[in-house]
Design an enzyme around this catalytic site. Structure first.
Site, short mmCIF file in Angstrom:
data_model
loop_
_atom_site.label_atom_id
_atom_site.label_comp_id
_atom_site.label_asym_id
_atom_site.label_seq_id
_atom_site.Cartn_x
_atom_site.Cartn_y
_atom_site.Cartn_z
N ASP A 40 26.56 20.11 -26.41
CA ASP A 40 27.73 19.75 -25.60
C ASP A 40 27.51 20.18 -24.15
O ASP A 40 27.42 21.38 -23.88
CB ASP A 40 28.96 20.44 -26.20
CG ASP A 40 30.27 20.06 -25.52
OD1 ASP A 40 30.27 19.13 -24.69
OD2 ASP A 40 31.29 20.70 -25.86
N MET B 149 41.25 23.97 -24.16
CA MET B 149 40.98 25.12 -23.28
C MET B 149 42.28 25.86 -22.99
O MET B 149 43.34 25.23 -22.89
CB MET B 149 40.39 24.63 -21.96
CG MET B 149 39.13 23.79 -22.13
SD MET B 149 38.39 23.38 -20.54
CE MET B 149 37.11 22.23 -21.07
C1 DX5 Z 1 32.92 21.36 -21.45
C2 DX5 Z 1 33.34 20.63 -22.69
C3 DX5 Z 1 32.60 19.39 -22.94
C4 DX5 Z 1 32.70 18.33 -21.87
C5 DX5 Z 1 31.33 17.77 -21.70
O1 DX5 Z 1 33.36 22.67 -21.48
O2 DX5 Z 1 33.21 21.46 -23.83
O3 DX5 Z 1 32.91 18.82 -24.20
O4 DX5 Z 1 33.58 17.29 -22.15
O5 DX5 Z 1 31.33 16.91 -20.64
P1 DX5 Z 1 30.02 16.27 -20.04
O6 DX5 Z 1 29.39 15.45 -21.12
O7 DX5 Z 1 30.54 15.44 -18.91
O8 DX5 Z 1 29.13 17.39 -19.57
ZN ZN Z 2 33.39 20.45 -25.83
#
Ligand code: DX5
Ligand code: ZN
Length: 224
Positions: free
Chosen positions: A174, A36
């Site tokens: 995701d 990010m």
């Molecule tokens: C969020 C990420 C995800 C995150 C998902 O922006 O892209 O990969 O790690 O986490 P969970 O499974 O906790 O929602």
């Molecule tokens: Zn992700």
């Protein structure tokens, strides 16, 4: 075969090596690595030094999810650092055809990501190029958010297009994946289920990983 991808975003970063070893011993064949930039999403995470270190301790597939505005510039350095697959957001890539081909030329599988508000129809011209499509089931930026149920419709749409057009891209999901929805997600047609909080937030990440994998595989009648 449906795969569960533990997301390192929810791991304990002070014990990253141990946490990877735990899920690898439990049978994980893929890991999810979130990048990010603080622009496209309101958070910052890991860069190539972390990926290089991880690459030295595991041979399993590392799936890099780029939540950044300048994917063309940054994707090659993550591939150089050891990414096996790289996904870029549709919303950040005006030259998506070129970006996906760049990732493939640099030696990784190329994926395209859809935010919850971005329709599947925006991908009609690149589905034959992409190795996988990642459906965001939360607004990207943070782990531990609640699964947005419309994501199931998007998975079904993609699975239908894949069958109709005779394509073989994988479907990844995701955000907010856990024991309450893994079976429905797999039944809808997803191949790769990313799970952060529901694996690394559990008291026993290895057991949580295996329970999710069994739920997803049993739902699609694959050997658990
Ligand atoms: C969020 C990420 C995800 C995150 C998902 O922006 O892209 O990969 O790690 O986490 P969970 O499974 O906790 O929602
Ligand atoms: Zn992700």
């Amino acid at each position: 075969m449906v795969e569960i991808l533990p997301s390192l975003l929810s791991a304990d970063f002070a014990r990253l090596g141990d946490q990877i070893a735990q899920v690898e011993a439990a049978g994980a064949s893929m890991l999810h690595f979130d990048v990010m930039d603080g622009h496209f999403v309101p958070n910052l995470t890991m860069g190539t030094p972390v990926l290089q270190s991880i690459r030295k301790i595991t041979k399993i597939h590392i799936d890099v999810h780029l939540m950044i505005t300048n994917a063309d510039q940054i994707a090659p350095i993550f591939i150089e650092a050891g990414a096996d697959s790289v996904s870029v957001h549709q919303e950040t890539c005006p030259h998506l055809d070129r970006t996906l081909k760049l990732i493939q030329t640099e030696g990784a599988l190329a994926g395209v990501v859809l935010n919850p508000s971005t329709p599947v129809s925006t991908l009609s011209e690149v589905l034959d190029i992409a190795d996988f499509v990642l459906v965001m089931s939360v607004n990207p930026g943070f782990g531990g958010q609640k699964f947005l149920p419309n994501s199931l419709n998007k998975i079904r749409q993609l699975a239908a297009l894949r069958a109709e057009w005779g394509l073989d891209f994988k479907i990844e999901i995701d955000g907010g994946v856990g024991s309450s929805n893994a079976a429905d997600i797999a039944r809808a047609g997803a191949d790769w289920l990313v799970a952060g909080n529901s694996v690394f937030g559990a008291a026993d990440p290895a057991a949580a990983f295996q329970a999710l994998r069994s739920a997803a595989r049993e739902a699609t009648q694959q050997a658990a």
